[in-house]
Design an enzyme around this catalytic site. Structure first.
Site, short mmCIF file in Angstrom:
data_model
loop_
_atom_site.label_atom_id
_atom_site.label_comp_id
_atom_site.label_asym_id
_atom_site.label_seq_id
_atom_site.Cartn_x
_atom_site.Cartn_y
_atom_site.Cartn_z
N HIS A 45 0.86 -1.18 0.00
CA HIS A 45 0.00 0.00 0.00
C HIS A 45 0.89 1.23 0.00
CE1 HIS A 45 -3.62 2.28 2.03
NE2 HIS A 45 -3.14 2.90 0.96
N GLU A 72 -2.01 -1.36 -3.58
CA GLU A 72 -3.15 -0.68 -2.96
C GLU A 72 -2.88 0.81 -2.96
OE1 GLU A 72 -4.50 -4.17 0.20
OE2 GLU A 72 -3.36 -2.43 0.93
N HIS A 193 -8.37 -8.06 5.27
CA HIS A 193 -8.29 -7.07 6.35
C HIS A 193 -8.60 -7.74 7.69
CE1 HIS A 193 -7.52 -2.93 7.50
NE2 HIS A 193 -8.39 -3.11 8.47
#
Length: 243
Positions: A45, A72, A193
């Site tokens: 990310h 991400e 997640h």
């Protein structure tokens, strides 16, 4: 049933490095070890504040990853520009707040449909497969389909953080229903997640799930057992779910 794939998120290798401003531990080395241990892809990310993964990491990882990079990123012109230049195999569009510790919820595709659609088009035109990180809601799934994203990633945080079995059961069935609904729309379904070694099997067992993206639990275990064993152990848990 096909094997569910594992994308290993290595952000927290960079978190440890950046805590002291050193050059180690290196996410590039972590990606190599994770792949050797069975990771099907590497997830990173690149946040707007560069709190863990940096532009340097993205550049080097694109050159060295042997499986697939899943980048991400927030829905911003800067991030779309970077992705179109780097050309990872996958991009996952996520919501982002500077003050959050980690991503707190799914992307509101409905509330910013034009903006998301424009980003999806630019990324797709660059040859990148796009996923939208969304909550397990039919309306958001419909919106994801309408903006042209071929993949979604269902936010499993509420399931992972459930305070008791009743709450977790409720969240599991929301995810299950969302996965079934999304697949019926022709979307490929990922999830992630907050998933751990203790709660991953039920999600991995859902036949619609193509890939799980997991990071914190794996890096946490790696502190004690090593990254190779931590990745291999997660793959084992996921394989058990599909037997």
């Amino acid at each position: 049933m096909a094997e569910v794939l594992l994308g290993v998120n290595i952000d927290h290798i960079a978190t440890v490095r950046n805590a002291r401003g050193t050059h180690y531990p290196d996410p590039v080395q972590a990606a190599f070890v994770a792949e050797q241990a069975g990771a099907d892809g590497i997830t990173i990310h690149l946040r707007e504040d560069r709190r863990h993964i940096t532009d340097r990491d993205v550049e080097l990882l694109k050159k060295t990853i042997q499986t697939r990079m899943n980048l991400e990123m927030a829905v911003t012109d800067e991030m779309v520009d970077i992705a179109c230049r780097i050309k990872p195999e996958f991009c996952c569009l996520v919501p982002e707040k500077r003050q959050e510790v980690t991503t707190e919820g799914g992307l509101d595709v409905i509330g910013q449909k034009d903006k998301v659609a424009a980003a999806v088009k630019r990324l797709s035109d660059a040859g990148i497969l796009v996923s939208l990180f969304i909550d397990a809601e039919h309306r958001q799934i419909d919106a994801a389909n309408e903006v042209g994203a071929p993949f979604i990633e269902i936010h499993t945080g509420a399931y992972a953080d459930a305070k008791n079995e009743v709450e977790q059961e409720k969240e599991f069935h929301r995810i299950k229903a969302a996965a079934t609904y999304a697949a019926s729309k022709g979307l490929t379904v990922n999830a992630g997640h907050g998933l751990t070694y203790h709660n991953v099997q039920r999600i991995a067992a859902l036949p619609e799930i193509y890939e799980l993206n997991i990071g914190h639990a794996i890096i946490g275990r790696a502190v004690f057992s090593g990254l190779t064993a931590a990745v291999a152990d997660m793959k084992t848990q996921m394989r058990k779910a599909r037997r």
